[in-house]
Design a protein around this motif. Structure first.
Motif, PDB file in Angstrom:
ATOM      1  N   ASN A  79       7.259  -1.733  -2.918  1.00 52.99           N
ATOM      2  CA  ASN A  79       8.477  -0.938  -2.784  1.00 52.99           C
ATOM      3  C   ASN A  79       8.386  -0.053  -1.550  1.00 52.99           C
ATOM      4  OD1 ASN A  79      10.645  -1.279  -4.491  1.00 52.99           O
ATOM      5  ND2 ASN A  79      10.403   0.709  -5.477  1.00 52.99           N
ATOM      6  N   ASN A 135       2.184   0.129  -2.766  1.00 56.96           N
ATOM      7  CA  ASN A 135       2.933  -0.910  -3.474  1.00 56.96           C
ATOM      8  C   ASN A 135       3.999  -1.496  -2.546  1.00 56.96           C
ATOM      9  OD1 ASN A 135       5.185   0.777  -3.557  1.00 56.96           O
ATOM     10  ND2 ASN A 135       5.356   0.818  -5.766  1.00 56.96           N
ATOM     11  N   TYR A 178       5.248   6.268  -4.677  1.00 54.97           N
ATOM     12  CA  TYR A 178       5.782   5.004  -5.203  1.00 54.97           C
ATOM     13  C   TYR A 178       7.302   4.938  -5.148  1.00 54.97           C
ATOM     14  CZ  TYR A 178       1.174   3.768  -7.136  1.00 54.97           C
ATOM     15  OH  TYR A 178      -0.154   3.439  -7.292  1.00 54.97           O
ATOM     16  N   ARG A 179       7.934   5.830  -4.397  1.00 52.75           N
ATOM     17  CA  ARG A 179       9.399   5.875  -4.359  1.00 52.75           C
ATOM     18  C   ARG A 179       9.915   5.549  -2.967  1.00 52.75           C
ATOM     19  NH1 ARG A 179      11.637  11.285  -6.367  1.00 52.75           N
ATOM     20  NH2 ARG A 179       9.753  12.180  -5.445  1.00 52.75           N
ATOM     21  N   ASN A 186      10.753  -0.064  -9.444  1.00 52.91           N
ATOM     22  CA  ASN A 186       9.704  -0.938  -8.918  1.00 52.91           C
ATOM     23  C   ASN A 186       9.898  -2.340  -9.491  1.00 52.91           C
ATOM     24  OD1 ASN A 186       7.373  -2.323  -8.200  1.00 52.91           O
ATOM     25  ND2 ASN A 186       6.006  -0.623  -8.658  1.00 52.91           N
TER      26      ASN A 186
END
Length: 339
Positions: free
Chosen positions: A251, A249, A223-224, A78
């Motif tokens: 990303n 987020n 979050y990936r 991130n």
């Protein structure tokens, strides 16, 4: 004096060579200490000539402080945390503190190893979006190492915290999407159990419900990039395809843009709006032009430093700091009703 003799140079030697007291030498090497400029110059000149280096371990034993701050870091894929780590390193250095990095473990709650941390004499421990277990909190309390959470919160007073205003941020994004007359929205969530994700998700869904809008679809992105990519494919391949996606987020939002544009041929910003969170540097790249809610990393890091200095003097202190941000509108989202 030979080169081999230099390892035995002490503050007394520097004081004699500079014609000052030993305490003046100590102050000259202590960040923020009061020393006359000409005196400091003489001391530094003598120290350079003699090859003197202050013994930080000895000084920590005398002062009770190591001036070392441990930083536990999880996933550095991130960019927001890469930027934060750079800012934190520089800010601590300017304050006379040193950063010691601990990678968070993939297992056991995603936190740094307790045994590894407690091998060092730390003035504080900062966790960058890493959870704090009761075990780590208790061991740090016993060792009198204050803990500061960055971009996370905890339910008890085991640690202080610095976060962005996730509630206002997510509500602002929801209002922005409603203003663009989006009717079928979706939310790509971050990691399960993340306080940051839970706050953003609750505020986003809550605001839309208050406005009488249809409840958003939800997919897990963790979050990936790779997980968010799969989540976006699933959302866009469905019969009730969303016309707006809020990702927890940047990303994940960048992954969503790539899927929408290159796999489904959608005109991002017109046929579908995609919004992220953090406003990392890549968000402004023309290839993405990502609308994002900015988190002020430098201000958040400044608050972390303030807490560290306060907690060193008052380990029982507890403070939760919320730093406001702002929506940065770019080309990935529409701002007016489509014709």
């Amino acid at each position: 004096m030979t080169i081999s003799d230099r390892s035995f140079i002490t503050a007394h030697d520097v004081a004699r060579a500079a014609g000052v007291s030993q305490s003046a030498v100590s102050r000259a090497f202590t960040p923020g200490a009061s020393v006359a400029p000409d005196t400091r110059a003489r001391i530094m000149d003598a120290a350079t000539r003699l090859g003197y280096r202050p013994n930080l371990l000895a000084r920590s034993l005398i002062s009770g402080r190591s001036n070392i701050v441990g930083v536990g870091v999880g996933d550095l894929s991130n960019p927001f945390f890469v930027e934060t780590l750079q800012l934190l390193s520089r800010t601590l250095d300017e304050a006379g503190l040193r950063l010691l990095l601990f990678p968070a473990e993939a297992q056991g709650g995603g936190e740094p190893s307790i045994n590894e941390i407690l091998h060092y004499r730390l003035d504080a421990l900062v966790l960058l979006s890493v959870g704090l277990s009761s075990g780590l909190a208790e061991e740090c309390r016993k060792a009198q190492v204050p803990v500061v959470l960055y971009n996370r919160t905890t339910q008890d007073h085991a640690a202080s915290s610095v976060i962005g205003d996730n509630g206002i941020g997510a509500r602002t994004i929801a209002a922005h999407l409603l203003a663009g007359d989006h009717r079928r929205m979706a939310f790509i969530a971050g990691a399960d159990g993340s306080s940051t994700n839970m706050q953003r998700e609750k505020a986003f869904f809550g605001y839309l419900a208050e406005q009488g809008a249809t409840a958003p679809l939800r997919a897990a992105g963790d979050y990936r990039t790779e997980v968010a990519t799969a989540a976006t494919r699933q959302l866009l391949a469905g019969q009730d395809r969303p016309d707006a996606i809020f990702c927890a987020n940047d990303n994940m939002a960048i992954a969503a843009i790539n899927v929408a544009r290159h796999e489904f041929g959608l005109d991002v910003g017109r046929e579908i709006s995609i919004v992220g969170y953090d406003d990392v540097a890549m968000a402004a790249w023309p290839a993405f032009s990502l609308t994002s809610y900015a988190q002020p990393a430098q201000r958040m890091v400044d608050e972390v430093l303030r807490l560290i200095l306060a907690l060193r003097d008052d380990p029982d202190r507890h403070e939760d700091v919320v730093v406001d941000g702002g929506l940065v509108v770019r080309g990935s989202s529409r701002t007016i009703r489509p014709r």
